[in-house]
Motif scaffolding. Structure first.
Motif, mmCIF file in Angstrom:
data_model
loop_
_atom_site.group_PDB
_atom_site.id
_atom_site.type_symbol
_atom_site.label_atom_id
_atom_site.label_comp_id
_atom_site.label_asym_id
_atom_site.label_seq_id
_atom_site.Cartn_x
_atom_site.Cartn_y
_atom_site.Cartn_z
ATOM 1 N N ILE A 205 0.855 -1.177 0.000
ATOM 2 C CA ILE A 205 0.000 0.000 0.000
ATOM 3 C C ILE A 205 0.893 1.229 0.000
ATOM 4 O O ILE A 205 1.717 1.403 0.897
ATOM 5 C CB ILE A 205 -0.928 -0.004 1.234
ATOM 6 N N ASP A 206 0.727 2.067 -1.015
ATOM 7 C CA ASP A 206 1.493 3.297 -1.133
ATOM 8 C C ASP A 206 0.537 4.461 -0.895
ATOM 9 O O ASP A 206 -0.217 4.845 -1.793
ATOM 10 C CB ASP A 206 2.129 3.383 -2.522
ATOM 11 N N LEU A 207 0.561 5.012 0.323
ATOM 12 C CA LEU A 207 -0.367 6.082 0.660
ATOM 13 C C LEU A 207 0.026 7.407 0.025
ATOM 14 O O LEU A 207 -0.814 8.299 -0.108
ATOM 15 C CB LEU A 207 -0.471 6.227 2.181
ATOM 16 N N LYS A 208 1.271 7.538 -0.364
ATOM 17 C CA LYS A 208 1.701 8.769 -1.025
ATOM 18 C C LYS A 208 1.013 8.911 -2.376
ATOM 19 O O LYS A 208 0.512 9.981 -2.728
ATOM 20 C CB LYS A 208 3.216 8.769 -1.213
ATOM 21 N N ASP A 209 0.964 7.822 -3.148
ATOM 22 C CA ASP A 209 0.306 7.816 -4.454
ATOM 23 C C ASP A 209 -1.132 7.308 -4.381
ATOM 24 O O ASP A 209 -1.813 7.242 -5.410
ATOM 25 C CB ASP A 209 1.099 6.954 -5.435
ATOM 26 N N MET A 210 -1.582 6.894 -3.187
ATOM 27 C CA MET A 210 -2.938 6.385 -2.960
ATOM 28 C C MET A 210 -3.240 5.165 -3.828
ATOM 29 O O MET A 210 -4.304 5.049 -4.433
ATOM 30 C CB MET A 210 -3.978 7.480 -3.198
ATOM 31 N N VAL A 211 -2.269 4.237 -3.901
ATOM 32 C CA VAL A 211 -2.417 3.019 -4.703
ATOM 33 C C VAL A 211 -2.111 1.813 -3.823
ATOM 34 O O VAL A 211 -1.158 1.818 -3.048
ATOM 35 C CB VAL A 211 -1.456 3.037 -5.909
ATOM 36 N N ASN B 275 -6.774 4.290 0.708
ATOM 37 C CA ASN B 275 -6.912 5.441 1.599
ATOM 38 C C ASN B 275 -6.209 5.118 2.908
ATOM 39 O O ASN B 275 -5.587 4.067 3.045
ATOM 40 C CB ASN B 275 -8.382 5.817 1.807
ATOM 41 N N ALA B 276 -6.312 5.990 3.883
ATOM 42 C CA ALA B 276 -5.582 5.821 5.136
ATOM 43 C C ALA B 276 -6.045 4.603 5.928
ATOM 44 O O ALA B 276 -5.294 4.078 6.755
ATOM 45 C CB ALA B 276 -5.711 7.067 5.995
ATOM 46 N N LEU B 277 -7.244 4.138 5.694
ATOM 47 C CA LEU B 277 -7.788 3.001 6.444
ATOM 48 C C LEU B 277 -7.605 1.666 5.740
ATOM 49 O O LEU B 277 -7.991 0.625 6.266
ATOM 50 C CB LEU B 277 -9.276 3.224 6.717
ATOM 51 N N THR B 278 -7.027 1.666 4.563
ATOM 52 C CA THR B 278 -6.865 0.442 3.781
ATOM 53 C C THR B 278 -5.840 -0.485 4.428
ATOM 54 O O THR B 278 -4.759 -0.056 4.798
ATOM 55 C CB THR B 278 -6.425 0.777 2.344
ATOM 56 N N GLU B 279 -6.218 -1.754 4.549
ATOM 57 C CA GLU B 279 -5.353 -2.798 5.083
ATOM 58 C C GLU B 279 -5.119 -3.830 3.984
ATOM 59 O O GLU B 279 -5.905 -3.918 3.034
ATOM 60 C CB GLU B 279 -6.008 -3.473 6.291
ATOM 61 N N PRO B 280 -4.060 -4.652 4.090
ATOM 62 C CA PRO B 280 -3.798 -5.667 3.069
ATOM 63 C C PRO B 280 -4.967 -6.629 2.848
ATOM 64 O O PRO B 280 -5.252 -7.012 1.702
ATOM 65 C CB PRO B 280 -2.574 -6.405 3.598
ATOM 66 N N ILE B 281 -5.676 -6.987 3.898
ATOM 67 C CA ILE B 281 -6.802 -7.913 3.745
ATOM 68 C C ILE B 281 -7.921 -7.273 2.938
ATOM 69 O O ILE B 281 -8.621 -7.950 2.186
ATOM 70 C CB ILE B 281 -7.317 -8.405 5.128
ATOM 71 N N ASP B 282 -8.070 -5.951 3.028
ATOM 72 C CA ASP B 282 -9.093 -5.248 2.248
ATOM 73 C C ASP B 282 -8.773 -5.307 0.759
ATOM 74 O O ASP B 282 -9.666 -5.514 -0.070
ATOM 75 C CB ASP B 282 -9.196 -3.783 2.685
ATOM 76 N N VAL B 283 -7.514 -5.114 0.413
ATOM 77 C CA VAL B 283 -7.104 -5.129 -0.989
ATOM 78 C C VAL B 283 -7.285 -6.526 -1.567
ATOM 79 O O VAL B 283 -7.813 -6.699 -2.668
ATOM 80 C CB VAL B 283 -5.636 -4.666 -1.128
ATOM 81 N N TYR B 284 -6.868 -7.543 -0.808
ATOM 82 C CA TYR B 284 -7.011 -8.928 -1.263
ATOM 83 C C TYR B 284 -8.485 -9.296 -1.430
ATOM 84 O O TYR B 284 -8.876 -9.908 -2.421
ATOM 85 C CB TYR B 284 -6.319 -9.874 -0.284
ATOM 86 N N SER B 285 -9.320 -8.908 -0.485
ATOM 87 C CA SER B 285 -10.750 -9.213 -0.564
ATOM 88 C C SER B 285 -11.400 -8.535 -1.767
ATOM 89 O O SER B 285 -12.248 -9.126 -2.441
ATOM 90 C CB SER B 285 -11.453 -8.764 0.718
ATOM 91 N N GLU B 286 -10.990 -7.303 -2.041
ATOM 92 C CA GLU B 286 -11.521 -6.594 -3.203
ATOM 93 C C GLU B 286 -11.107 -7.306 -4.498
ATOM 94 O O GLU B 286 -11.896 -7.413 -5.438
ATOM 95 C CB GLU B 286 -11.022 -5.154 -3.210
ATOM 96 N N TRP B 287 -9.888 -7.810 -4.538
ATOM 97 C CA TRP B 287 -9.398 -8.549 -5.705
ATOM 98 C C TRP B 287 -10.222 -9.821 -5.915
ATOM 99 O O TRP B 287 -10.633 -10.137 -7.033
ATOM 100 C CB TRP B 287 -7.917 -8.878 -5.526
#
Length: 89
Positions: free
Chosen positions: A38-44, A61-73
């Motif tokens: 998670i790159d919060l500087k580029d918001m990616v 965003n600031a609240l994003t966790e790795p499990i959130d990204v994986y679940s969205e995928w």
């Protein structure tokens, strides 16, 4: 004379379960091969499999966790496969 009150020991602290940061790849099936960054500087936020090199990127965003990204995928994979007939032989 009054009797002294005994102090009770404080309750033990609750253990916080750690959320995993390595996940199973939905494409190649290898365990713990997907890493999230998670790159919060580029918001990616990106997930990438070390074995089959599949990459998924989304907005973070600031609240994003790795499990959130994986679940969205995983949700996006299910949406893409909706209505696809699987021929089991």
């Amino acid at each position: 004379m009054e009797k002294r009150k005994s102090r009770k020991a404080p309750p033990p602290p609750k253990k916080v379960r750690k959320v995993p940061t390595a996940f199973d790849c939905p494409f190649c099936g290898h365990t713990s091969s997907v890493q999230c960054s998670i790159d919060l500087k580029d918001m990616v936020a990106k997930t990438a499999c070390a074995v089959c090199k599949v990459v998924y990127a989304t907005v973070a965003n600031a609240l994003t966790e790795p499990i959130d990204v994986y679940s969205e995928w995983i949700d996006e994979c299910h949406k893409a496969n909706e209505g696809v007939d699987v021929d089991d032989r």
